[in-house]
Motif scaffolding. Structure first.
Motif, mmCIF file in Angstrom:
data_model
loop_
_atom_site.group_PDB
_atom_site.id
_atom_site.type_symbol
_atom_site.label_atom_id
_atom_site.label_comp_id
_atom_site.label_asym_id
_atom_site.label_seq_id
_atom_site.Cartn_x
_atom_site.Cartn_y
_atom_site.Cartn_z
ATOM 1 N N LYS A 108 95.567 12.701 6.066
ATOM 2 C CA LYS A 108 96.172 11.715 6.955
ATOM 3 C C LYS A 108 96.123 12.157 8.413
ATOM 4 O O LYS A 108 96.130 11.314 9.315
ATOM 5 N N VAL A 109 96.132 13.456 8.640
ATOM 6 C CA VAL A 109 95.940 14.002 9.985
ATOM 7 C C VAL A 109 94.843 15.043 9.892
ATOM 8 O O VAL A 109 94.896 15.931 9.030
ATOM 9 N N VAL A 110 93.848 14.928 10.749
ATOM 10 C CA VAL A 110 92.743 15.880 10.778
ATOM 11 C C VAL A 110 92.751 16.564 12.135
ATOM 12 O O VAL A 110 92.720 15.896 13.178
ATOM 13 N N ILE A 111 92.814 17.896 12.126
ATOM 14 C CA ILE A 111 92.876 18.681 13.364
ATOM 15 C C ILE A 111 91.520 19.344 13.577
ATOM 16 O O ILE A 111 90.964 19.953 12.661
ATOM 17 N N SER A 112 90.988 19.244 14.782
ATOM 18 C CA SER A 112 89.654 19.791 15.038
ATOM 19 C C SER A 112 89.453 20.004 16.528
ATOM 20 O O SER A 112 90.120 19.384 17.360
ATOM 21 N N THR A 113 88.500 20.877 16.868
ATOM 22 C CA THR A 113 87.980 20.910 18.228
ATOM 23 C C THR A 113 86.913 19.823 18.333
ATOM 24 O O THR A 113 86.357 19.377 17.330
ATOM 25 N N ILE A 114 86.586 19.419 19.544
ATOM 26 C CA ILE A 114 85.602 18.364 19.729
ATOM 27 C C ILE A 114 84.217 18.836 19.288
ATOM 28 O O ILE A 114 83.440 18.075 18.706
ATOM 29 N N GLN A 115 83.902 20.128 19.528
ATOM 30 C CA GLN A 115 82.570 20.604 19.157
ATOM 31 C C GLN A 115 82.405 20.687 17.630
ATOM 32 O O GLN A 115 81.336 20.410 17.095
ATOM 33 N N ARG A 116 83.478 21.020 16.924
ATOM 34 C CA ARG A 116 83.379 21.044 15.455
ATOM 35 C C ARG A 116 83.307 19.619 14.905
ATOM 36 O O ARG A 116 82.596 19.360 13.938
#
Length: 924
Positions: A259-267
């Protein structure tokens, strides 16, 4: 092919990619798939270019126009078709729920299921199963409809600026505004605010999934922890007990249940491309590496069926750095989602990207006034070598230390030529041991006398170094000059010998380390509340990045939590920037752009390649730099690079990059990929896609940190030179003029307040009285403190005012220990009589007590040991409460000594007289 036919060809391709089956009106087979797009379907008002069947019922239309045609004006035509379906045909609703207008290059979408249908631009078409999901939800279940009727916010554990941010954001979302920006000062609870509104969007707006973008990987871990610890104010469940939270890693992609996905923009970009990303590629901050590149346009994005545009309903961008809307803009445009920015340091470009929809403006200045942040002072250390560099003279027979960048081996050899180095090279190409020692000695010596007067412990200090090698040298010098062991000072970088997360946790909560040295790992977002000092041994050119770095010190901390790690600290009411390089004095840009000319550094080009950037310009630039480098390398260095590249030589790497940048080869590949006839030329779009694919393949080896490090190690000056010839000289050390002027202005406001309120507040009436009349009570002082808090915007008036006097007149201010509110009396007295020293009330009362005892002894009054124990306790009580009454002897600490009855037995009928004497003699 005419423009409209070309547009339909592009639309066909996009529909197929999104899972639609395309059929002609004369050969419909609704069993062929969930979603059927029927060409040239006859309706009451004409022919629909495409009629969309979902689960065997008509759901919408697509109006096709040639490339370049403005689409908003086409909406009326689409609208006619929505109501033009013959009644006998199966349809989900009348009018139809969905309308698209598309040129194959630009596409707009309208859902009549929304409470207020409004067209919006989308990257491509939604998948049939997504439209089916929306249809089954019905009008009342649409996210955009539910946003308009969210239940009132439960303000549990939220404070005013967080409540304001959430309510204003939800108002903006209810109005359908696609982008919103929240500015909240560092330390004011941005992430908790985000967890709160994410929870509400999932629970009450029916959001399918939320993307949470962070600046670097370690902040992703921190954010994940925030979500795990967040407790619902509505049912007391933890966030992750209700909604799965996923931190994107590897190439697994987005989990269906998340439901929530955490990431850097490059990944995220690598996942969107279906590619692997080096584990260290998202460890670096976008603020550090800069965002402008050799690129002429943002990163190219193609549709990925397994990652459709409807994957997320909301995208939260934490610390929305400039590269978010430059280099990575199309990654965000890919998703059919609301964009919500979070930042402490917005720039004009940030505001522009978010359509100037600033739903919360909680600045650092407001946060300081509210006691959420602390302000800072700047202490400048200037040395000759730091400012001017120096010259190392070649002398026969004189061996100069050199350290290999590649192996860190230290060797001694003669210089081939004189070495003149600039201030910018200090710490990077040349290590001046004396410069390091002089700065650290000055810092060490001035800590207890000027920077933090009277403190005996080194406050938690973060040192910013230029490079990892510079950090190594600093750690060594700091341990030597402070005379401490390994635990006292630690390096916290991606190359630390221990887990950076473990070191950071110790720095945050344990006594050791007292000093941490970093390059950029702790520069943005990382929470170290007890941090009281930042020592800059490197300069910074980016204004927002510098603000981020300063933000590490501005967080408030509970006094008890502060004392756990720094026992002699009373309260954190400021932090100090020790500027050893002039970073506070230099003009700064809004970002750290890279020059698009050939002068762009190899390190920046490799950094972009490591982050997943891939195009012909970057490939060409890197090829040219590697070709030049190859001519300078020794066989051993070439072998090192070849090993890191998995057996591929540097010449081969450069050749592959040059081939990838060949425009003719890209055109030929595009023709092959699209099976074009010999006389047919590929379109610019097709050639650009082929160029991107070729560049990505050629740049793939540079995703590996090992190869990038090997190239950089051999590309720099072969060795770092150690200057042991030149002794540095201290040019000056002290708080800057601006800090002193600011303190003087605040003290002037304090004196003006005292004068204007001398007849209104009882504490001031007594303190202004001449001759001084007794009767000052603790309640009077507390009332004055609260008035000062409100009038002068001082969160903790006593320690803050004391600090101001220390900055302006350090020679007349004594060290203050403890947290006694009665010291406000000393502050007022000193403000009224500038010639008198500023000393804590306890110290004054102890002196008066000793004088009273001496006077008693001179008159022949002698007290027993038991009586002295009682008198000492009475003295300490007066030092905290300003007065003593018989009833006070029934409470702590006197109750443990027998209370009022024991005092009467010990002093007899003289007890009231003694208490009265002490009240008069010790009166503050």
């Amino acid at each position: 092919m005419d423009p409209e036919a070309q547009a339909r060809r592009n639309i066909d391709r996009q529909l197929v990619a999104a899972g639609w089956v395309i059929q002609d009106a004369k050969a419909i087979d609704l069993s062929a798939g969930l979603g059927i797009a029927v060409r040239e379907f006859p309706l009451t008002g004409g022919f629909a270019d495409y009629l969309l069947y979902v689960d065997e019922k008509i759901a919408g239309v697509i109006e096709a126009k040639p490339e370049g045609h403005a689409l908003i004006g086409v909406e009326l035509q689409s609208g006619k078709y929505l109501a033009g379906v013959p009644k006998r045909l199966p349809a989900w609703a009348s009018p139809l729920p969905f309308a698209y207008e598309s040129t194959g290059v630009e596409t707009r979408f309208t859902s009549t299921l929304d409470a207020v249908p409004r067209s919006r631009e989308v990257f491509t078409f939604h998948r049939p199963d997504e439209l089916l999901r929306l249809l089954r939800l019905g009008p009342a279940g649409q996210v955009r409809t539910r946003l308009a009727s969210l239940p009132p916010l439960v303000p549990t554990r939220l404070w005013a600026p967080q409540i304001e941010a959430i309510e204003n954001l939800e108002k903006s979302l209810a109005e359908g505004r696609p982008r919103a920006l929240i500015q909240m000062a560092t330390g004011s609870g941005k992430t908790f605010t985000a967890c709160s509104f994410c929870y509400r969007l999932l629970r009450h707006a029916g959001a399918k999934r939320i993307l949470f973008l962070v600046d670097r990987n370690n902040l992703g871990k921190q954010t994940e922890s925030e979500f795990q610890n967040y407790q619902s104010p509505e049912n007391q469940y933890k966030f992750t007990e209700e909604y799965p939270v996923q931190r994107l890693s590897g190439s697994a992609g987005v989990a269906g249940a998340s439901k929530v996905v955490i990431s850097t923009i490059q990944r995220l970009y690598a996942t969107l491309r279906g590619e692997e990303l080096d584990d260290e590629a998202d460890e670096g901050s976008l603020f550090e590496s800069g965002d402008a590149t050799l690129r002429k346009e943002p990163m190219p994005v193609d549709y990925k069926p397994g990652f459709p545009i409807e994957t997320f309903d909301f995208v939260v961008i934490d610390e929305c750095h400039r590269s978010i809307y430059n280099l990575w803009r199309q990654v965000l445009d890919y998703f059919d989602a609301f964009l919500i920015g979070l930042t402490a340091t917005p720039t004009d470009q940030t505001l522009g990207f978010f359509h100037r929809n600033l739903v919360q403006d909680y600045s650092h200045a407001r946060a300081v006034a509210d006691g959420v942040n602390v302000g800072y002072d700047v202490y400048r250390i200037e040395t000759q070598i730091t400012q001017q560099g120096a010259k190392l003279a070649k002398e026969p027979g004189v061996m100069v230390p050199h350290r290999s960048r590649l192996t860190r081996e230290k060797r001694y050899k003669e210089l081939e030529n004189d070495v003149t180095y600039t201030a910018n090279q200090v710490g990077k190409d040349v290590i001046s041991g004396d410069q390091l020692r002089l700065v650290i000695k000055t810092f060490r010596d001035r800590l207890p006398t000027e920077i933090f007067p009277g403190r005996t412990e080194v406050p938690k200090t973060l040192v910013f170094a230029k490079t990892d090698n510079h950090a190594e040298e600093l750690v060594d010098v700091i341990r030597q000059e402070f005379g401490k062991g390994n635990e006292f000072c630690q390096k916290i970088t991606s190359k630390s010998h221990r887990s950076p997360d473990d070191l950071l946790a110790e720095f945050r909560t344990a006594y050791f380390p007292r000093i941490a040295v970093t390059v950029d790992m702790i520069a943005t977002g990382t929470d170290v509340k007890p941090l009281e000092c930042l020592l800059f041994m490197r300069s910074v050119g980016s204004g927002p990045y510098f603000e981020q770095m300063k933000g590490r010190g501005c967080r408030v901390v509970d006094p008890a939590e502060l004392k756990q790690v720094t026992s002699d600290a009373v309260i954190k009411d400021r932090f100090v920037i020790v500027d050893a390089v002039g970073v506070c004095e230099r003009d700064k840009t809004e970002s750290c752009p890279l020059d698009r000319k050939p002068t762009v550094g190899l390190d920046k080009v490799l950094d972009l390649a490591g982050k997943g950037v891939a195009d012909a310009d970057l490939a060409s630039a890197l090829a040219a730099k590697l070709t030049r480098l190859d001519r300078k390398l020794t066989p051993e260095q070439r072998q090192t690079i070849e090993q890191a590249a998995g057996g591929q030589s540097i010449a081969s790497l450069a050749a592959d990059l040059l081939s990838a940048a060949d425009a003719d080869a890209a055109a030929q590949q595009a023709a092959t990929d699209h099976a074009l006839a010999s006389a047919e030329e590929a379109t610019e779009e097709q050639i650009a896609a082929a160029e991107s694919d070729r560049a990505r393949e050629a740049l793939r080896p540079f995703r590996k940190t090992e190869l990038r490090d090997a190239i950089l190690a051999t590309s720099r000056v072969a060795d770092i030179v150690y200057d042991e010839q030149n002794l540095d000289a201290l040019l000056g050390a002290g708080f800057d003029a601006a800090a002193r002027a600011k303190a003087e202005g605040q003290l002037a406001d304090f004196r003006q307040y005292l004068e204007e309120n001398r007849d209104r507040l009882e504490a001031l009436q007594i303190l202004y009285s001449k001759p001084y009349r007794a009767g000052l009570r603790l309640r009077h002082v507390k009332e004055l403190r609260e008035q000062l808090r409100a009038a002068l915007k001082l969160a903790e008036p006593v320690p803050q005012l004391w600090r101001l006097f220390e900055a302006v007149e350090p020679d007349r201010v004594a060290r203050r220990e403890g947290d006694a509110v009665v010291d406000l009396v000393a502050l007022v007295r000193h403000a009224l009589d500038r010639a008198s020293p500023l000393v804590p009330v306890r110290q004054t009362i102890h002196q008066r007590y000793d004088a009273w005892l001496a006077q008693c002894a001179a008159g022949g009054r002698v007290f027993t040991a038991d009586q002295r124990r009682w008198l000492d306790a009475i003295r300490d009580h007066v030092a905290e409460s300003l007065t003593i009454a018989p009833d006070d002897l029934e409470y702590v600490p006197f109750n443990a000594m027998g209370g009022l009855g024991a005092a009467h037995r010990l002093f007899g009928p003289q007890l009231p007289e003694i208490l009265a004497e002490l009240n008069t003699a010790l009166a503050a």
